[in-house]
Design a protein around this motif. Structure first.
Motif, mmCIF file in Angstrom:
data_model
loop_
_atom_site.group_PDB
_atom_site.id
_atom_site.type_symbol
_atom_site.label_atom_id
_atom_site.label_comp_id
_atom_site.label_asym_id
_atom_site.label_seq_id
_atom_site.Cartn_x
_atom_site.Cartn_y
_atom_site.Cartn_z
ATOM 1 N N GLU A 1 0.835 -1.208 0.000
ATOM 2 C CA GLU A 1 0.000 0.000 0.000
ATOM 3 C C GLU A 1 0.868 1.256 0.000
ATOM 4 N N LEU A 2 0.483 2.226 -0.844
ATOM 5 C CA LEU A 2 1.169 3.511 -0.873
ATOM 6 C C LEU A 2 0.949 4.221 0.459
ATOM 7 N N VAL A 3 2.043 4.509 1.161
ATOM 8 C CA VAL A 3 1.979 5.153 2.472
ATOM 9 C C VAL A 3 2.393 6.611 2.373
ATOM 10 N N GLY A 4 3.444 6.868 1.583
ATOM 11 C CA GLY A 4 3.955 8.227 1.503
ATOM 12 C C GLY A 4 4.750 8.457 0.248
ATOM 13 N N PHE A 5 5.191 9.692 0.113
ATOM 14 C CA PHE A 5 5.829 10.138 -1.114
ATOM 15 C C PHE A 5 6.832 11.218 -0.760
ATOM 16 N N VAL A 6 7.949 11.250 -1.473
ATOM 17 C CA VAL A 6 8.937 12.309 -1.288
ATOM 18 C C VAL A 6 9.438 12.720 -2.672
ATOM 19 N N VAL A 7 9.651 14.026 -2.854
ATOM 20 C CA VAL A 7 10.159 14.548 -4.128
ATOM 21 C C VAL A 7 11.447 15.316 -3.854
ATOM 22 N N LEU A 8 12.523 14.909 -4.541
ATOM 23 C CA LEU A 8 13.831 15.561 -4.429
ATOM 24 C C LEU A 8 14.086 16.379 -5.685
ATOM 25 N N LEU A 9 14.573 17.611 -5.499
ATOM 26 C CA LEU A 9 14.824 18.494 -6.630
ATOM 27 C C LEU A 9 16.190 19.161 -6.478
ATOM 28 N N PRO A 10 17.106 18.933 -7.437
ATOM 29 C CA PRO A 10 18.394 19.641 -7.382
ATOM 30 C C PRO A 10 18.143 21.146 -7.493
ATOM 31 N N THR A 11 18.803 21.927 -6.631
ATOM 32 C CA THR A 11 18.563 23.374 -6.636
ATOM 33 C C THR A 11 19.810 24.172 -6.996
ATOM 34 N N ARG A 12 20.945 23.746 -6.499
ATOM 35 C CA ARG A 12 22.234 24.406 -6.767
ATOM 36 C C ARG A 12 23.285 23.314 -6.870
ATOM 37 N N PRO A 13 24.484 23.664 -7.326
ATOM 38 C CA PRO A 13 25.528 22.626 -7.356
ATOM 39 C C PRO A 13 25.691 21.978 -5.972
ATOM 40 N N ASN A 14 25.715 20.662 -5.950
ATOM 41 C CA ASN A 14 25.921 19.871 -4.729
ATOM 42 C C ASN A 14 24.773 19.931 -3.721
ATOM 43 N N THR A 15 23.646 20.542 -4.102
ATOM 44 C CA THR A 15 22.523 20.693 -3.166
ATOM 45 C C THR A 15 21.233 20.178 -3.795
ATOM 46 N N VAL A 16 20.484 19.436 -2.994
ATOM 47 C CA VAL A 16 19.176 18.951 -3.404
ATOM 48 C C VAL A 16 18.179 19.374 -2.321
ATOM 49 N N GLU A 17 16.936 19.634 -2.728
ATOM 50 C CA GLU A 17 15.903 20.012 -1.764
ATOM 51 C C GLU A 17 14.791 18.971 -1.755
ATOM 52 N N ILE A 18 14.335 18.638 -0.567
ATOM 53 C CA ILE A 18 13.118 17.836 -0.426
ATOM 54 C C ILE A 18 11.992 18.853 -0.587
ATOM 55 N N VAL A 19 11.360 18.872 -1.774
ATOM 56 C CA VAL A 19 10.344 19.889 -2.051
ATOM 57 C C VAL A 19 8.945 19.448 -1.625
ATOM 58 N N ASN A 20 8.767 18.152 -1.420
ATOM 59 C CA ASN A 20 7.491 17.668 -0.893
ATOM 60 C C ASN A 20 7.752 16.332 -0.222
ATOM 61 N N ILE A 21 7.154 16.196 0.946
ATOM 62 C CA ILE A 21 7.196 14.919 1.659
ATOM 63 C C ILE A 21 5.849 14.789 2.358
ATOM 64 N N VAL A 22 5.206 13.643 2.174
ATOM 65 C CA VAL A 22 3.863 13.476 2.714
ATOM 66 C C VAL A 22 3.624 12.014 3.081
ATOM 67 N N VAL A 23 2.872 11.822 4.152
ATOM 68 C CA VAL A 23 2.404 10.502 4.575
ATOM 69 C C VAL A 23 0.878 10.577 4.611
ATOM 70 N N LYS A 24 0.208 9.527 4.121
ATOM 71 C CA LYS A 24 -1.257 9.492 4.139
ATOM 72 C C LYS A 24 -1.770 9.787 5.548
ATOM 73 N N LYS A 25 -2.867 10.519 5.619
ATOM 74 C CA LYS A 25 -3.416 10.938 6.913
ATOM 75 C C LYS A 25 -3.590 9.784 7.891
ATOM 76 N N ASN A 26 -4.172 8.683 7.429
ATOM 77 C CA ASN A 26 -4.445 7.564 8.345
ATOM 78 C C ASN A 26 -3.197 6.763 8.720
ATOM 79 N N MET A 27 -2.033 7.133 8.158
ATOM 80 C CA MET A 27 -0.788 6.408 8.431
ATOM 81 C C MET A 27 0.218 7.273 9.198
ATOM 82 N N ARG A 28 -0.188 8.482 9.579
ATOM 83 C CA ARG A 28 0.747 9.400 10.230
ATOM 84 C C ARG A 28 1.006 9.001 11.683
ATOM 85 N N ASN A 29 2.073 9.564 12.224
ATOM 86 C CA ASN A 29 2.494 9.331 13.617
ATOM 87 C C ASN A 29 2.837 7.866 13.889
#
Length: 154
Positions: free
Chosen positions: A47-75
């Motif tokens: 079952e899909l529980v969560g999702f994360v999106v990584l985006l390169p922003t600058r040399p040698n740096t990546v940003e986690i631009v979205n991270i989410v866990v389904k409401k009923n699966m949190r905590n």
């Protein structure tokens, strides 16, 4: 809580976008970064529980631009597993630092990111006021400012 199994998503579906909207209400903003980012799904028992999106922003740096866990699966520790997988992948791809940002009203997320080793590096005053049409409220607090955090990878 079971351990998540991670998979790179090459084709983002409407279901993925609906889940991402739980962390970022703007489908327009989401569409902008999923095209350029690396999308990773976390599954437990298939079952899909969560999702994360990584985006390169600058040399040698990546940003986690979205991270989410389904409401009923949190905590249940899944958010931490997603953050740890994002850090592991970032290191594997040769990045030296990982950034993440969240709203001033996202109290649980701020705590999680700091527990995972991120340090606050700055605040963008009124970011959410200027970049989102509708007001956002969380934990009884208006989300106005963006809190930026970074972790240097060893």
């Amino acid at each position: 809580m079971s351990s998540l199994r991670f998979e790179k998503i090459l084709q983002v579906t409407k279901n993925h976008i609906e889940l991402l909207k739980e962390a970022d209400p703007s489908e327009e903003v989401i569409s902008g970064y999923i095209e350029r980012g690396t999308c990773i799904a976390g599954r437990a028992d298939g079952e899909l529980v969560g999702f994360v999106v990584l985006l390169p922003t600058r040399p040698n740096t990546v940003e986690i631009v979205n991270i989410v866990v389904k409401k009923n699966m949190r905590n249940q520790g899944y958010g931490k597993q997603l953050v740890e997988e994002a850090l592991k992948l970032s290191k594997h791809y040769g990045y030296k630092s990982v950034e993440i940002a969240t709203g001033n009203s996202s109290i649980e997320q701020l705590a999680l990111y700091q527990k995972c080793g991120f340090r606050i590096t700055g605040i963008e005053i009124d970011h959410f006021v200027h970049n989102y049409e509708e007001e956002i409220y969380e934990n009884g607090i208006q989300c106005r400012d963006m809190i930026r955090l970074r972790q240097i990878l060893s």
